[in-house]
Every structure is written in structure tokens, then in C-alpha cells.
Design a protein around this motif. Structure first.
Motif, short mmCIF file in Angstrom:
data_model
loop_
_atom_site.label_atom_id
_atom_site.label_comp_id
_atom_site.label_asym_id
_atom_site.label_seq_id
_atom_site.Cartn_x
_atom_site.Cartn_y
_atom_site.Cartn_z
N PHE A 1 0.00 -1.45 6.47
CA PHE A 1 -0.11 -0.01 6.67
C PHE A 1 1.00 0.62 7.50
O PHE A 1 1.15 1.85 7.48
N GLY A 2 1.78 -0.17 8.20
CA GLY A 2 2.84 0.37 9.04
C GLY A 2 3.80 1.33 8.34
O GLY A 2 4.16 2.38 8.89
N PRO A 3 4.26 1.02 7.10
CA PRO A 3 5.28 1.86 6.47
C PRO A 3 4.74 3.10 5.77
O PRO A 3 5.53 3.91 5.25
N ASP B 1 -7.83 -2.93 7.92
CA ASP B 1 -7.44 -1.53 7.84
C ASP B 1 -7.46 -0.88 9.22
O ASP B 1 -6.56 -0.12 9.59
N ALA B 2 -8.51 -1.17 10.00
CA ALA B 2 -8.61 -0.59 11.35
C ALA B 2 -7.42 -1.01 12.20
O ALA B 2 -6.86 -0.20 12.95
N LEU B 3 -7.03 -2.27 12.09
CA LEU B 3 -5.90 -2.77 12.88
C LEU B 3 -4.57 -2.16 12.45
O LEU B 3 -3.62 -2.14 13.22
N GLY B 4 -4.49 -1.66 11.21
CA GLY B 4 -3.25 -1.08 10.73
C GLY B 4 -3.05 0.37 11.11
O GLY B 4 -1.93 0.90 10.99
N ILE B 5 -4.09 1.04 11.58
CA ILE B 5 -3.99 2.48 11.84
C ILE B 5 -3.03 2.79 12.98
O ILE B 5 -2.23 3.74 12.89
N SER B 6 -3.05 2.02 14.04
CA SER B 6 -2.15 2.27 15.16
C SER B 6 -0.69 2.19 14.72
O SER B 6 0.12 3.05 15.06
N ALA B 7 -0.35 1.17 13.92
CA ALA B 7 1.02 1.02 13.45
C ALA B 7 1.40 2.13 12.48
O ALA B 7 2.53 2.62 12.49
N MET B 8 0.47 2.55 11.63
CA MET B 8 0.76 3.59 10.65
C MET B 8 1.03 4.93 11.32
O MET B 8 1.94 5.67 10.92
N LEU B 9 0.25 5.25 12.36
CA LEU B 9 0.36 6.55 13.01
C LEU B 9 1.27 6.53 14.25
O LEU B 9 1.54 7.59 14.82
N ARG C 1 0.81 -1.21 0.00
CA ARG C 1 0.00 0.00 0.00
C ARG C 1 0.85 1.28 0.00
O ARG C 1 0.31 2.38 0.09
N LEU C 2 2.16 1.15 -0.09
CA LEU C 2 3.03 2.32 -0.11
C LEU C 2 3.14 2.84 -1.54
O LEU C 2 3.68 2.18 -2.42
N ALA C 3 2.62 4.03 -1.78
CA ALA C 3 2.61 4.59 -3.14
C ALA C 3 4.02 4.89 -3.62
O ALA C 3 4.90 5.26 -2.83
N VAL D 1 1.45 13.13 -2.33
CA VAL D 1 0.02 13.44 -2.24
C VAL D 1 -0.71 12.39 -1.41
O VAL D 1 -1.58 12.72 -0.60
N HIS D 2 -0.35 11.12 -1.62
CA HIS D 2 -0.98 10.05 -0.84
C HIS D 2 -0.76 10.26 0.65
O HIS D 2 -1.70 10.16 1.46
N GLN D 3 0.46 10.58 1.04
CA GLN D 3 0.74 10.80 2.45
C GLN D 3 0.00 12.04 2.98
O GLN D 3 -0.46 12.05 4.12
N ALA D 4 -0.12 13.06 2.14
CA ALA D 4 -0.88 14.24 2.55
C ALA D 4 -2.35 13.88 2.80
O ALA D 4 -2.97 14.38 3.75
N VAL D 5 -2.91 13.02 1.96
CA VAL D 5 -4.29 12.57 2.15
C VAL D 5 -4.44 11.83 3.47
O VAL D 5 -5.36 12.09 4.26
#
Length: 323
Positions: A316-318, A217-225, A124-126, A135-139
Motif C-alpha cells: 500500500f505504500g505507493p 491492510d491496517a498495517l499499510g495505511i500509515s505508509a500509504m498516508l 495494488r497500484l491501479a 478515480v482509485h486515488q480519489a476513493v
């Protein structure tokens, strides 16, 4: 094979061993029966040498020579001698193999379903080129900060910095399934976030609340942020609440027996169309199984908590740490 889990009432390791069995079974069609033992006489009749005890066709694969029937808490030890209140996933896998249960058809469970989640192995890393990553990261940062999708005009600074227009970059991100646009070019979703209500609400500590596209996706939010989160969802079959709290690197699932079904429908298309609504939290493996029986058009597997968290972290972590 018939698997029986013997526990006393309110044994904290009863749900733990059930969740680990779900992971070890990896979707194989084996019924797991839970029996509550109420006293010493019951323990002697059933063959429980401490709670929980796991029986494969009536045989305890973890039996100790000196063990006697008991309603006390049972202690298991892993290969390194570490004590635990339930058999490890690896220990259960070895015991299942020794008992003659055929291996799962696909050890990397849910590979077909996750082909959409992970974009066929591309993740999922653009890419950096064409301003896609910027732009993806800004979104994603806008979603995380405000709980809503940014307007295309709000993304112009990120696009102009790399010599592009926001509309052009957004269209390319949509073609590559990093996000979803509606017919007016507005952002409807940017995995893991949704601009419209879904079954999965995520509260981000110190920030806001967001809707997530699916359970993974919900489980990936903590790792992403790198933030603590509380996921509030519900079992699609029973309507019962499922809550996952991530705090300080530790995760607590309520109920403790909760699992995730990872699946997809046939055909091709963006994840939002072919799999997002099939990746759900369930209060138990039996409830998830009931849902799959009601949806024969969906292929996939039930996964335990550890595996579901791993999938979310990997996907989603990276996303916001890569330059």
C-alpha cells in the motif's frame, strides 16, 4: 526439535526473542516453550546464562566460552558487533540451519496467500489508463479524510477529467479487484479501507478513524498516508486487544508477542472473499496456531511483526504517491 526460551519475570527481551523466532521459523512446525527462571539456582539447573537464553534441544547455540549461569540481562552481538538484547532473526536462522532443522518449504513465506493480497504480483497500484488510477486515488483519499466511502457522484470530477464516467471506472476497478461494489454500485471496500465495520479500526492522527479490511491492510495505511496511526484489533481466539502504534517511523506492538496470520481459502475470487477475514492479529504465535487448527480450510503462515509491516508497506505504500 524442541526450542526453549529461558527468561526472568518481565524481561523486555523475552517477547522480542519469541517474535524473532516466529519469523525465523517461517511457519515450520516447531514448538517453542517459554520457561520463567526465578533465581540463580534455577538458572544453573536450566542452563540460562542471562535472560533471555534460547536452547535448541537443550543446547545454547549462542553460548560463549566464558559465560556462567546468571539471571542478569544477556547481551547478544550481531555479525557487525552491534549489541542487542536478543538474537537477530538472521542469527536464529543460521542457528536453526546449523542444528539441522530443514528449511521452510517456501522462503518467501505466504506466497500463495499474498497472491491475492498483491493481485498475483501486479500490486495494488491501479493503472493510469482509463482513469483507473485517478478515480482509485480519489476513493482512497476520501476514505482517509472522512472515514467513509464516497458516493459515485462525488467521483465524477475525477472521472470527467480523464474523459470517463465514475460508474464505468468503478466497475472496471471492481473487476480488477482494486475495490468492491455492492449490488447497487456503491463502494463497499477499497483496499485497505472498508465501508462497513470490521475487526480492525485505524485512527489516523490529525484526520479520522477508518475500518480496515484485514491486518495487513491496517498495517499499510500509515505508509500509504505518511501519517501516524493507531490500529485497534483483537485476537480472534482469546478476544484480547492487539494495538499497533506507528509514530514518527517507529512501531510499537502491544502485546509485544503479537503476530499476524496471513492466509487464504481455496478457490479464486476477490481478496475480500477469499482472504481478508483470514489475515488477523493474534496476541501470540500459540494463539494463531490454535486458530489455524480450528480452520483447516485456510492455508497460510504465521509471520512476525517485521515481516507483516513489510508486507503492508509493499502493498500500500505507493498507492497515493504515484502519478
Amino acid at each position: 526439535m524442541r526450542i526453549t526460551v529461558l527468561t526472568v519475570a518481565d524481561c523486555p527481551n523475552g517477547p522480542v526473542v519469541q517474535e524473532r523466532l516466529t519469523t525465523a521459523l517461517a511457519g515450520r512446525d516447531v514448538e517453542v516453550e517459554l520457561i520463567e527462571i526465578s533465581g540463580q539456582a534455577d538458572a544453573e539447573r536450566a542452563g540460562m546464562t542471562g535472560s533471555p537464553t534460547v536452547l535448541f534441544d537443550g543446547i545454547d547455540p549462542f553460548a560463549q566460552a566464558a559465560a556462567v549461569p546468571s539471571v542478569s540481562c544477556r547481551i547478544y552481538r550481531d555479525a557487525g558487533g552491534q549489541a542487542d538484547g536478543a538474537p537477530s532473526v538472521d542469527g536464529l536462522r543460521r542457528a536453526l540451519a546449523a542444528a539441522g532443522l530443514p528449511e521452510a518449504a517456501d522462503d518467501d513465506c505466504c506466497a500463495d496467500a499474498l497472491d491475492v493480497v498483491g493481485r498475483g504480483g501486479r500490486g495494488r497500484l491501479a493503472p493510469v489508463g482509463g482513469g483507473l488510477r485517478a478515480v482509485h486515488q480519489a476513493v482512497l483519499r476520501h476514505f482517509a479524510a472522512t472515514g467513509r466511502a464516497p458516493e459515485p457522484a462525488e467521483l465524477e470530477p475525477a472521472a470527467e477529467a480523464v474523459g470517463e464516467t465514475a460508474s464505468k471506472v468503478l466497475a472496471e476497478l471492481a473487476r480488477e479487484d482494486f475495490l468492491v461494489l455492492d449490488q447497487d454500485g456503491q463502494i463497499r471496500a477499497a483496499y485497505p479501507f472498508s465501508a462497513v465495520p470490521t475487526a480492525h479500526r485505524v485512527a489516523i492522527t490529525g484526520a479520522t478513524q477508518v475500518w480496515s479490511m484485514c491486518a495487513i491492510d491496517a498495517l499499510g495505511i500509515s505508509a500509504m498516508l505518511h501519517a501516524d496511526t493507531v490500529i485497534a484489533s483483537a485476537d480472534p481466539v482469546t478476544g484480547e486487544k492487539v494495538t499497533v502504534t506507528s509514530q514518527g517511523g517507529q512501531t510499537v506492538w502491544e502485546p509485544a508477542s503479537a503476530v499476524v496470520f496471513v492466509g487464504r481459502r481455496g478457490g479464486s475470487g476477490p481478496a475480500a472473499e477469499v482472504c481478508c477475514d483470514t489475515l488477523n492479529f493474534f496476541t501470540s504465535a500459540s494463539s494463531a496456531t490454535a486458530w489455524t487448527e480450528q480452520h483447516p480450510d485456510v492455508d497460510g503462515r504465521i509471520v512476525g511483526q517485521d515481516r507483516a509491516e513489510e508486507i503492508g508497506r509493499t502493498a500500500f505504500g505507493p498507492l497515493l504517491t504515484a502519478n
